[in-house]
Design a protein around this motif. Structure first.
Motif, PDB file in Angstrom:
ATOM      1  N   ALA A  22       0.837  -1.210   0.000  1.00 32.96           N
ATOM      2  CA  ALA A  22       0.000   0.000   0.000  1.00 32.96           C
ATOM      3  C   ALA A  22       0.866   1.251   0.000  1.00 32.96           C
ATOM      4  CB  ALA A  22      -0.937  -0.016   1.203  1.00 32.96           C
ATOM      5  N   SER A  23       1.948   1.236   0.774  1.00 35.82           N
ATOM      6  CA  SER A  23       2.819   2.417   0.859  1.00 35.82           C
ATOM      7  C   SER A  23       3.524   2.707  -0.458  1.00 35.82           C
ATOM      8  CB  SER A  23       3.848   2.232   1.977  1.00 35.82           C
ATOM      9  OG  SER A  23       4.775   1.204   1.643  1.00 35.82           O
ATOM     10  N   ILE A  24       3.751   1.674  -1.269  1.00 37.35           N
ATOM     11  CA  ILE A  24       4.486   1.837  -2.532  1.00 37.35           C
ATOM     12  C   ILE A  24       3.550   2.010  -3.730  1.00 37.35           C
ATOM     13  CG2 ILE A  24       6.101   0.718  -4.137  1.00 37.35           C
ATOM     14  CD1 ILE A  24       7.317  -0.709  -1.690  1.00 37.35           C
ATOM     15  N   LEU A  25       2.437   1.266  -3.748  1.00 35.76           N
ATOM     16  CA  LEU A  25       1.618   1.162  -4.966  1.00 35.76           C
ATOM     17  C   LEU A  25       0.348   2.007  -4.983  1.00 35.76           C
ATOM     18  CD1 LEU A  25       1.785  -2.716  -5.555  1.00 35.76           C
ATOM     19  CD2 LEU A  25       3.199  -0.944  -6.608  1.00 35.76           C
ATOM     20  N   LYS A  26      -0.117   2.446  -3.842  1.00 33.51           N
ATOM     21  CA  LYS A  26      -1.405   3.141  -3.776  1.00 33.51           C
ATOM     22  C   LYS A  26      -1.408   4.362  -4.676  1.00 33.51           C
ATOM     23  CE  LYS A  26      -4.826   4.280  -0.241  1.00 33.51           C
ATOM     24  NZ  LYS A  26      -5.031   4.485   1.211  1.00 33.51           N
ATOM     25  N   LEU A  43       1.484  -7.688 -12.601  1.00 32.50           N
ATOM     26  CA  LEU A  43       0.938  -6.366 -12.931  1.00 32.50           C
ATOM     27  C   LEU A  43       2.079  -5.359 -12.829  1.00 32.50           C
ATOM     28  CD1 LEU A  43      -2.419  -6.213 -10.899  1.00 32.50           C
ATOM     29  CD2 LEU A  43      -2.028  -7.130 -13.185  1.00 32.50           C
ATOM     30  N   THR A  44       2.373  -4.659 -13.916  1.00 33.21           N
ATOM     31  CA  THR A  44       3.341  -3.568 -13.850  1.00 33.21           C
ATOM     32  C   THR A  44       2.557  -2.308 -13.515  1.00 33.21           C
ATOM     33  OG1 THR A  44       4.744  -4.637 -15.503  1.00 33.21           O
ATOM     34  CG2 THR A  44       5.139  -2.300 -15.084  1.00 33.21           C
ATOM     35  N   ILE A  45       2.861  -1.737 -12.351  1.00 30.53           N
ATOM     36  CA  ILE A  45       2.123  -0.572 -11.863  1.00 30.53           C
ATOM     37  C   ILE A  45       3.072   0.615 -11.795  1.00 30.53           C
ATOM     38  CG2 ILE A  45       0.828   0.398  -9.918  1.00 30.53           C
ATOM     39  CD1 ILE A  45      -0.171  -2.403  -9.306  1.00 30.53           C
ATOM     40  N   ARG A  46       2.685   1.703 -12.455  1.00 33.07           N
ATOM     41  CA  ARG A  46       3.469   2.940 -12.429  1.00 33.07           C
ATOM     42  C   ARG A  46       3.036   3.743 -11.203  1.00 33.07           C
ATOM     43  NH1 ARG A  46       8.208   4.846 -14.678  1.00 33.07           N
ATOM     44  NH2 ARG A  46       8.169   7.131 -14.780  1.00 33.07           N
ATOM     45  N   ALA A  47       3.909   3.807 -10.197  1.00 30.94           N
ATOM     46  CA  ALA A  47       3.580   4.508  -8.959  1.00 30.94           C
ATOM     47  C   ALA A  47       4.771   5.330  -8.502  1.00 30.94           C
ATOM     48  CB  ALA A  47       3.183   3.504  -7.882  1.00 30.94           C
ATOM     49  N   LYS A  48       4.521   6.569  -8.148  1.00 28.82           N
ATOM     50  CA  LYS A  48       5.574   7.472  -7.654  1.00 28.82           C
ATOM     51  C   LYS A  48       6.745   7.535  -8.639  1.00 28.82           C
ATOM     52  CE  LYS A  48       4.158   6.577  -2.917  1.00 28.82           C
ATOM     53  NZ  LYS A  48       4.505   6.021  -1.579  1.00 28.82           N
ATOM     54  N   SER A  49       6.389   7.645  -9.917  1.00 31.61           N
ATOM     55  CA  SER A  49       7.351   7.811 -11.024  1.00 31.61           C
ATOM     56  C   SER A  49       8.258   6.600 -11.230  1.00 31.61           C
ATOM     57  CB  SER A  49       8.221   9.064 -10.808  1.00 31.61           C
ATOM     58  OG  SER A  49       7.420  10.212 -10.691  1.00 31.61           O
ATOM     59  N   LYS A  50       7.840   5.429 -10.717  1.00 35.50           N
ATOM     60  CA  LYS A  50       8.624   4.202 -10.920  1.00 35.50           C
ATOM     61  C   LYS A  50       7.716   3.059 -11.346  1.00 35.50           C
ATOM     62  CE  LYS A  50      12.020   2.900  -8.366  1.00 35.50           C
ATOM     63  NZ  LYS A  50      12.817   2.406  -7.212  1.00 35.50           N
ATOM     64  N   ASN A  51       8.244   2.206 -12.205  1.00 34.83           N
ATOM     65  CA  ASN A  51       7.503   1.000 -12.577  1.00 34.83           C
ATOM     66  C   ASN A  51       7.790  -0.098 -11.559  1.00 34.83           C
ATOM     67  OD1 ASN A  51       6.297   2.010 -14.919  1.00 34.83           O
ATOM     68  ND2 ASN A  51       8.054   1.480 -16.192  1.00 34.83           N
ATOM     69  N   LEU A  89      -8.405  -4.113 -16.561  1.00 31.20           N
ATOM     70  CA  LEU A  89      -7.496  -3.440 -15.625  1.00 31.20           C
ATOM     71  C   LEU A  89      -6.436  -2.555 -16.272  1.00 31.20           C
ATOM     72  CD1 LEU A  89      -6.840  -6.191 -12.905  1.00 31.20           C
ATOM     73  CD2 LEU A  89      -8.325  -4.188 -12.738  1.00 31.20           C
ATOM     74  N   SER A  90      -6.255  -2.638 -17.586  1.00 28.18           N
ATOM     75  CA  SER A  90      -5.254  -1.784 -18.231  1.00 28.18           C
ATOM     76  C   SER A  90      -5.614  -0.319 -18.001  1.00 28.18           C
ATOM     77  CB  SER A  90      -5.179  -2.081 -19.731  1.00 28.18           C
ATOM     78  OG  SER A  90      -4.601  -3.346 -19.948  1.00 28.18           O
ATOM     79  N   GLY A  91      -4.689   0.436 -17.450  1.00 27.53           N
ATOM     80  CA  GLY A  91      -4.923   1.850 -17.164  1.00 27.53           C
ATOM     81  C   GLY A  91      -5.663   2.109 -15.862  1.00 27.53           C
ATOM     82  N   ALA A  92      -6.056   1.049 -15.146  1.00 23.56           N
ATOM     83  CA  ALA A  92      -6.811   1.209 -13.901  1.00 23.56           C
ATOM     84  C   ALA A  92      -5.934   1.820 -12.802  1.00 23.56           C
ATOM     85  CB  ALA A  92      -7.363  -0.135 -13.443  1.00 23.56           C
ATOM     86  N   ILE A  93      -6.570   2.545 -11.875  1.00 19.25           N
ATOM     87  CA  ILE A  93      -5.880   3.171 -10.751  1.00 19.25           C
ATOM     88  C   ILE A  93      -6.104   2.324  -9.492  1.00 19.25           C
ATOM     89  CG2 ILE A  93      -5.656   5.240  -9.325  1.00 19.25           C
ATOM     90  CD1 ILE A  93      -4.807   5.686 -12.191  1.00 19.25           C
ATOM     91  N   LEU A  94      -5.024   1.994  -8.802  1.00 22.37           N
ATOM     92  CA  LEU A  94      -5.129   1.233  -7.558  1.00 22.37           C
ATOM     93  C   LEU A  94      -5.491   2.194  -6.426  1.00 22.37           C
ATOM     94  CD1 LEU A  94      -4.723  -1.462  -6.022  1.00 22.37           C
ATOM     95  CD2 LEU A  94      -2.324  -0.828  -5.749  1.00 22.37           C
TER      96      LEU A  94
END
Length: 575
Positions: A22-26, A43-51, A89-94
């Motif tokens: 949660a702290s990294i991906l939210k 799932l590759t998630i783009r969060a806080k400017s990192k994949n 889920l493509s483009g979905a926001i966690l």
């Protein structure tokens, strides 16, 4: 390393992992979705400017959720489940990650847009429950299942149907308490009084508190027995799951286990900065071996079949060769019959004649009553000649069969040491040798295109010299016969199936030579042995016989080192 069969991915570890994820991906956005293995989703998630690569595993043995930095090779054709995940889920926001009480169930909540542009709310449920583990996509508004990585019908589970269109039902709720919400400790105090033995207390605590594996309950019992401050010790124990110190520990029987923090009675092996890095280290070899076994099942079966066939053939050939040792007896009988033809008449079934090869002792010789005396003699000469001719043929066949056995033992060793991506080369080699049917049905254009072989694995010695290791026969052949300079050094285990190793130096140091020999011994069938003989020579002394199988070479001018390989030594050489 041996890993523990009592691993700690229980509800309490899941609690820690939820907090980390949660702290990294939210608020991150899903950019890629892949299914590299049948029971695992990335799932590759783009969060806080990192994949970030989020691994969701429903593997029966290694079910887990974590971020991973281990590269994966995706299938050329995505599965139906992957396509459905991409569609929704493509483009979905966690938006959030939730845990079901303190159970091994995580809910990843997403907002997305459907094909009409309307906002949708989706929940990706990961149930970490051994062979019942699953990954399920649910529409939050209707609570209907969109799809699951494992379909479970009413014939398997009447209580919970996990099929597209079915209503999602949570796993059955247990009559246990969530330790992170516990307010009263009278029941725990009573257990401490009733069960002063730590082992027995641990078993009973596990029946009352949710999310405790065997090792976690034993660690908790040790904390509770420390003094009379039950509530303080209980909260102190579970507070560490909110502030983890990811730890790999040595436990009994030379095994390794992972925990969110060091447990009492274990010897700290290594501490990691995150739980995900801890799991990457813990699962890297074992999970990879399982994937190789899963993906290479057909290859393993082909190799086993060929080994069984050739070993049976070798026994038969050796038996036939043993029979040829009696060939001279037939020659002697033919010659004695020829000498005493005048004593033989047609119709006789046997005769005893003097054996002038053995001090004229009596020799019984069987005859055919349908043949003349001369024909009986010729029959023994023909048997003799047939067996003599067979000796040469059998010797050739025995040598060829032994080569086949060596070849497939080598392939078997390569599969055991392979990464999933190495299996592609091994499959292609078996197809080329007509041991395995080419199921890809390549068209003529594709057949004409030269197939690219994967690169050998690269290592770096202590003094910075590059060392290359072939992981299968095609890589070995490309490395030794085409990539290496004739002045470079080649290494291979002596008379043991293994990898070709090349030191990219014309004059390697003694240290580099020893380290390269360690790699040769480790990436061989003798990796678990001590004092493994490793030959080394210049590449210019390597030759491939005409018609030899891929990777087979002969060499001379070699010297030999004796090496005891260790995983730690190999890890230090990795790039």
């Amino acid at each position: 390393m041996k890993v523990s069969d009592k691993m700690s991915f229980d509800g309490s570890f899941t609690h820690s992992m939820r907090n980390e994820l949660a702290s990294i991906l939210k608020t991150g956005r899903v950019s890629k979705i892949n299914q590299p293995y049948p029971n695992e989703l990335i799932l590759t998630i783009r969060a806080k400017s990192k994949n970030q690569q989020l691994l969701l595993s429903a593997n029966p043995t290694y079910a887990r959720v974590q971020l991973t930095k281990i590269p994966y090779v995706n299938p050329s054709v995505p599965s139906n489940f992957t396509m459905i995940m991409r569609k929704h889920l493509s483009g979905a926001i966690l938006t959030n990650i939730e845990q079901l009480d303190n159970d091994r169930v995580l809910r990843f909540l997403f907002t997305s847009r459907n094909e009409l542009g309307d906002q949708t709310e989706l929940c990706l449920v990961v149930e970490i429950m051994a062979r019942h583990s699953n990954i399920i996509l649910v529409d939050q508004k209707t609570n209907k299942i969109i799809d699951a990585i494992k379909h479970v019908g009413s014939d398997v589970n009447r209580y919970r149907i996990l099929l597209p269109g079915a209503t999602y039902i949570n796993p059955p709720k247990q009559d246990v308490q969530n330790p992170f919400k516990k307010a009263s400790f009278d029941d725990i105090n009573k257990l401490i009084i009733d069960f002063p033995n730590v082992q027995v207390l641990a078993a009973n605590v596990r029946k009352n508190i949710q999310g405790l594996g065997k090792d976690t309950s034993l660690a908790l019992a040790s904390y509770l027995h420390d003094d009379n401050k039950t509530e303080t010790n209980f909260k102190k124990f579970f507070d560490q799951f909110d502030h983890p110190t990811p730890t790999l520990s040595n436990i009994a029987n030379n095994k390794i286990n992972f925990t969110a923090f060091p447990y009492p009675g274990t010897i700290k092996n290594k501490v990691y900065s995150t739980l995900s890095e801890l799991l990457d280290s813990y699962y890297a070899e074992r999970a990879q071996h399982d994937r190789v076994r899963e993906q290479g099942a057909v290859l393993i079966q082909v190799v086993k079949k060929q080994l069984k066939k050739n070993r049976t053939k070798l026994k038969r050939l050796n038996r036939d060769l043993a029979e040829t040792e009696n060939a001279d007896e037939f020659k002697i009988k033919g010659e004695i019959l020829t000498t005493y033809l005048h004593k033989i008449t047609r119709g006789m079934n046997s005769i005893e004649l003097p054996n002038y090869y053995d001090n004229n002792s009596s020799l019984a010789i069987k005859l055919s009553n349908q043949l003349s005396p001369s024909e009986n003699a010729q029959r023994y000469f023909k048997k003799y000649q047939k067996l003599k001719n067979a000796v040469k043929y059998l010797a050739e066949q025995i040598e060829l069969t032994k080569q086949e056995i060596d070849y497939f033992e080598n392939i078997q060793s390569q599969i055991e040491l392979a990464k999933p991506e190495d299996l592609v080369d091994i499959r292609f080699e078996l197809e080329q040798g007509h041991y395995l049917k080419d199921h890809e049905q390549r068209n003529k254009k594709k057949k004409a295109k030269r197939r690219k072989i994967n690169k050998p694995e690269a290592f770096t010695s202590s003094d910075g010299t590059e060392i290359l290791v072939g992981k299968n026969n095609l890589q070995n052949e490309r490395l030794t016969m085409h990539t290496a300079d004739k002045r470079e050094t080649w290494l291979h285990t002596k008379n043991i199936p293994g990898s070709h190793v090349i030191i990219r130096s014309f004059a390697p140091s003694e240290q580099t030579l020893t380290e390269a020999a360690t790699l040769a011994a480790y990436f061989s069938k003798a990796r678990d042995s001590s004092k493994v003989p490793v030959d080394y020579t210049k590449v210019k002394h390597i030759r491939k016989p005409n018609g030899a199988k891929p990777g087979f070479v002969i060499y001379d001018s070699q010297q030999t080192l004796f090496i005891t390989p260790t995983e730690e030594a190999v890890e230090k050489l990795k790039n």
